[in-house]
Design a protein around this motif. Structure first.
Motif, PDB file in Angstrom:
ATOM      1  N   TYR A 164      11.421   0.271 -11.854  1.00  0.00           N
ATOM      2  CA  TYR A 164      12.730   0.927 -11.735  1.00  0.00           C
ATOM      3  C   TYR A 164      12.625   2.303 -11.091  1.00  0.00           C
ATOM      4  N   GLU A 165      11.688   3.124 -11.527  1.00  0.00           N
ATOM      5  CA  GLU A 165      11.540   4.476 -10.987  1.00  0.00           C
ATOM      6  C   GLU A 165      10.408   4.566  -9.964  1.00  0.00           C
ATOM      7  N   GLN A 173       8.535   4.536  -6.434  1.00  0.00           N
ATOM      8  CA  GLN A 173       8.844   4.908  -5.056  1.00  0.00           C
ATOM      9  C   GLN A 173       8.045   4.061  -4.065  1.00  0.00           C
ATOM     10  N   ARG A 189       5.178   5.526  -9.177  1.00  0.00           N
ATOM     11  CA  ARG A 189       5.913   6.446 -10.052  1.00  0.00           C
ATOM     12  C   ARG A 189       5.358   7.867  -9.977  1.00  0.00           C
TER      13      ARG A 189
END
Length: 257
Positions: free
Chosen positions: A52-53, A55, A119
Motif C-alpha cells: 500500500y505505501e 514506492q 517503503r
C-alpha cells in the motif's frame, strides 16, 4: 540433453518422496486445493497490505500481472485437483504443483522484499537497481544449483544403493557453500539497502524482507530438483503411480508421450 544419457537407476534416490506417498497424485490433489486459498490470501496481503505505501516502480502493473498469473494457476489447480483428471494427467499435475509451490513460497515472498524496500526513502533508480541485482543473484543460484545437480547425477550419487540422507550429508555439505554465499550476498545487500534508506528502522518490515529473500532463494535452490523429477515422471514409468495409487516398480520401462 545431458539427462537423456542417464539411465533409470541414476535417478533412483529421487523416488524417495514418491515411494513414501508424500508426492502421490492424491496428496498433490489436496495440496494444490489448499494452495488455491493460500495464494489468494498471500497475494492480497503482499500487494494490497504490504504494498500500500510502497514506492516500487510500476507496482500496479506488477500486481495486475501477478494476479492474472495467480488466477491462471488457481484455475489449473482446480482442474488438476479432480481425481478423474490427475489420474490421467499425472505429469501435468506435477508441473502445476511446481508452479503453485514456487508462487506461494518463492515468487510472492520475493514481492514482500520488493515492497519492503519500496517503503524506504530510496530513489526510483535505486529501487530498480535493487530489483535487478536480487534477480541476477537468484539466476546465479539457479545456474550454480543446476551445475551442481548435474555433476551429482553424472557421478552416480543418486543411484540405487545410496540413501538420500547419505547423499545430502556426504555431497551437499561442500557444494552448498556457493549457494549460501550468493544468497547471503542478496540478504546482506537487502539489509544494507533498507538500513541506509530509512530514518527509523522498522524491525517488522525488515524481518518480512529478510524472510522473503530466504524463501525466494530457497525455492530457487530446490527448483532444479523439482524439474528433474518432472523430467523423470515424463520419461520413466517407475516415477508414476498406477490406477491403484501405487508407484510403479523400477524397470517398468520408459514412459512414452
Amino acid at each position: 540433453m545431458f539427462l537423456d544419457k542417464l539411465k533409470e537407476e541414476d535417478f533412483y534416490v529421487l523416488r524417495g518422496a514418491l515411494e513414501s506417498g508424500r508426492q502421490s497424485p492424491n496428496n498433490f490433489g489436496g495440496m494444490i486445493t489448499l494452495g488455491i486459498f493460500l495464494q489468494v490470501l498471500m497475494v492480497s496481503i503482499t500487494h494490497i497490505v504490504l504494498g500500500y505505501e510502497s514506492q516500487l516502480p510500476n507496482k500496479t502493473t506488477i500486481f495486475l500481472i501477478h494476479s492474472i498469473f495467480t488466477i491462471a494457476i488457481i484455475i489449473l489447480s482446480a482442474i488438476f485437483a479432480i481425481p478423474s483428471v490427475y489420474k490421467k494427467r499425472e505429469v501435468s499435475q506435477y508441473l502445476v504443483s511446481i508452479v503453485v509451490s514456487q508462487n506461494i513460497f518463492g515468487i510472492t515472498p520475493y514481492f514482500w522484499t520488493l515492497h519492503t524496500i519500496g517503503r524506504t526513502d530510496a530513489t526510483i533508480a535505486s529501487l530498480i537497481f535493487a530489483t535487478i541485482l536480487t534477480l541476477i543473484l537468484g539466476l546465479l543460484v539457479f545456474i550454480v544449483t543446476c551445475i551442481r545437480f548435474n555433476l551429482l547425477l553424472k557421478q552416480g550419487k543418486y543411484r540405487k544403493g545410496r540413501s538420500k540422507g547419505q547423499t545430502r550429508q556426504k555431497f551437499e555439505a561442500k557444494s552448498f557453500l556457493p549457494h549460501a554465499v550468493i544468497g547471503g550476498l542478496g540478504i546482506f545487500y537487502f539489509i544494507q539497502f533498507f538500513v541506509s534508506h530509512v530514518s527509523r528502522i522498522e524491525i517488522n518490515f525488515l524481518m518480512f524482507g529478510i524472510i522473503g529473500m530466504l524463501l525466494f532463494y530457497g525455492m530457487i535452490f530446490v527448483l532444479p530438483e523439482q524439474l528433474v523429477i518432472l523430467y523423470c515422471k515424463k520419461r520413466f514409468k517407475s516415477f508414476n503411480f498406477n490406477k491403484e495409487g501405487n508407484i510403479h516398480p523400477m524397470g517398468s520401462g520408459e514412459k512414452v508421450g
